[in-house]
Design an enzyme around this catalytic site. Structure first.
Site, PDB file in Angstrom:
ATOM      1  N   ASN A   7      30.526  34.674  75.409  1.00 34.09           N
ATOM      2  CA  ASN A   7      30.907  35.179  74.098  1.00 34.09           C
ATOM      3  C   ASN A   7      32.430  35.255  74.028  1.00 34.09           C
ATOM      4  OD1 ASN A   7      31.628  37.025  71.946  1.00 34.09           O
ATOM      5  ND2 ASN A   7      29.485  37.665  71.879  1.00 34.09           N
ATOM      6  N   ARG A  18      48.315  39.378  67.292  1.00 30.64           N
ATOM      7  CA  ARG A  18      49.694  38.983  66.990  1.00 30.64           C
ATOM      8  C   ARG A  18      49.805  38.098  65.749  1.00 30.64           C
ATOM      9  NH1 ARG A  18      53.508  39.598  71.224  1.00 30.64           N
ATOM     10  NH2 ARG A  18      54.969  38.618  69.773  1.00 30.64           N
ATOM     11  N   HIS A  43      30.132  35.998  67.511  1.00 30.38           N
ATOM     12  CA  HIS A  43      29.461  37.001  66.677  1.00 30.38           C
ATOM     13  C   HIS A  43      30.397  37.386  65.546  1.00 30.38           C
ATOM     14  CE1 HIS A  43      26.620  40.722  66.642  1.00 30.38           C
ATOM     15  NE2 HIS A  43      27.160  40.558  65.447  1.00 30.38           N
ATOM     16  N   ARG A  45      31.700  38.987  62.176  1.00 26.72           N
ATOM     17  CA  ARG A  45      31.313  40.137  61.377  1.00 26.72           C
ATOM     18  C   ARG A  45      31.955  40.023  59.997  1.00 26.72           C
ATOM     19  NH1 ARG A  45      30.799  42.338  66.605  1.00 26.72           N
ATOM     20  NH2 ARG A  45      28.863  43.520  66.805  1.00 26.72           N
ATOM     21  N   HIS A  50      37.475  39.747  64.463  1.00 20.56           N
ATOM     22  CA  HIS A  50      37.728  38.913  65.652  1.00 20.56           C
ATOM     23  C   HIS A  50      37.412  37.459  65.309  1.00 20.56           C
ATOM     24  CE1 HIS A  50      33.561  40.183  66.018  1.00 20.56           C
ATOM     25  NE2 HIS A  50      33.896  41.356  66.493  1.00 20.56           N
ATOM     26  N   GLU A  70      25.676  34.661  66.629  1.00 24.61           N
ATOM     27  CA  GLU A  70      24.970  35.926  66.481  1.00 24.61           C
ATOM     28  C   GLU A  70      25.422  36.629  65.206  1.00 24.61           C
ATOM     29  OE1 GLU A  70      24.756  37.189  71.210  1.00 24.61           O
ATOM     30  OE2 GLU A  70      26.099  38.249  69.849  1.00 24.61           O
ATOM     31  N   HIS A 195      24.375  42.175  76.626  1.00 26.32           N
ATOM     32  CA  HIS A 195      25.060  43.418  76.291  1.00 26.32           C
ATOM     33  C   HIS A 195      25.322  44.230  77.562  1.00 26.32           C
ATOM     34  CE1 HIS A 195      26.569  45.822  72.886  1.00 26.32           C
ATOM     35  NE2 HIS A 195      26.555  46.785  73.786  1.00 26.32           N
ATOM     36  N   ASP A 196      26.592  44.333  77.898  1.00 28.29           N
ATOM     37  CA  ASP A 196      27.071  45.099  79.055  1.00 28.29           C
ATOM     38  C   ASP A 196      26.633  44.514  80.398  1.00 28.29           C
ATOM     39  OD1 ASP A 196      28.439  46.760  77.389  1.00 28.29           O
ATOM     40  OD2 ASP A 196      27.051  48.452  77.555  1.00 28.29           O
ATOM     41  N   GLY A 218      30.322  38.564  77.219  1.00 28.67           N
ATOM     42  CA  GLY A 218      31.656  38.437  76.659  1.00 28.67           C
ATOM     43  C   GLY A 218      32.625  39.480  77.170  1.00 28.67           C
ATOM     44  N   HIS A 219      32.438  40.724  76.755  1.00 28.45           N
ATOM     45  CA  HIS A 219      33.418  41.769  77.033  1.00 28.45           C
ATOM     46  C   HIS A 219      33.703  41.919  78.526  1.00 28.45           C
ATOM     47  CE1 HIS A 219      35.734  45.394  76.233  1.00 28.45           C
ATOM     48  NE2 HIS A 219      35.088  45.980  77.218  1.00 28.45           N
TER      49      HIS A 219
END
EC number: 2.6.99.2
Length: 242
Positions: A7, A18, A43, A45, A50, A70, A195-196, A218-219
């Protein structure tokens, strides 16, 4: 082998901070594939804080592996997916102001809505996946909706695994997902997860969730890359998933 889809939302977040084009999202997506990942996930939104909708369009000609979009299937999102025609669309019930996804679909209450959306995407040759909690009843209804896959929402696993003090507690953290995967297989659904998930917890999850086709990360992956480098981290994940 379980496929790794990266992701790249956080790459877009860094770029947007920036206002320029550094890092270049399209270049990073190509590099991620070159480093061995088998998919790219975005993903978008509604506020485009982002990933921007134009990013989704531009990535279509860049991504050579699997392309997964997503999002919450409002009209704008549905129109985007039908225009871009990614490999897969993952339906996520996130609120407009959600920082990140925080729940799976109730496939009972939202049965008719999801059935219509899934049918629309499948008629256009797009593989569908529904983001769900590890509940057998929810998964069985997802199959009745007609989706191709589910994506297991793994935040509860990651939280419990991080606090586990013994092997028994680790198994307790994953057991709902093990059973959910068995249910999904029984009713003919492919299994994704996300997720996580991280380098710390991914191998145990993969080893205990049967028939896991794909993880979307991703994160954590981007955070880990600050220390180890993007190419190294992708290969670390691939080694744990293989």
């Amino acid at each position: 082998m379980t496929k790794l889809s990266v992701n790249i939302n956080k790459i877009a977040t860094l770029r947007n901070a920036r206002g320029g084009n550094m890092p270049n999202l399209l270049t990073v997506a190509s590099d991620i594939e070159e480093f061995g990942a088998q998919g790219i996930t975005i993903h978008p939104r509604p506020d485009e804080r982002h990933i921007r909708y134009n990013d989704a369009r531009a990535l279509k000609s860049i991504v050579k592996t699997e392309y997964n979009i997503e999002g919450n299937p409002n009209k704008k999102f549905i129109d985007l997916v039908l225009e871009v025609k990614p490999t897969q669309v993952t339906l996520v019930p996130d609120a407009v102001d959600a920082i990140t996804s925080n729940a799976g679909w109730d496939t009972i209450k939202n049965f008719d809505f999801l059935k219509d959306v899934v049918s629309t995407f499948k008629q256009n040759g797009i593989r569908t996946s529904i983001f769900v909690d590890p509940s057998s009843e929810i998964i069985e209804n997802a199959a009745k909706i007609g989706t191709d896959r589910i994506e297991l929402y793994t935040e509860s696993y990651a939280h419990s695994f991080a606090h586990a003090k013994s092997e028994i507690e680790k198994y307790n953290a994953v057991k709902l997902f093990t059973e959910a995967a068995k249910t999904a297989t029984k009713v003919g659904l492919g299994i994704n997860a996300g997720h996580d998930l991280s380098l710390d917890n991914i191998k145990f999850f993969k080893d205990n969730v049967p028939n896991l086709l794909e993880v979307s990360i991703g994160h954590a992956l981007i955070c880990e890359s600050l220390y180890f480098g993007l190419e190294n981290v992708i290969n670390m994940y691939l080694n744990k998933l293989n």
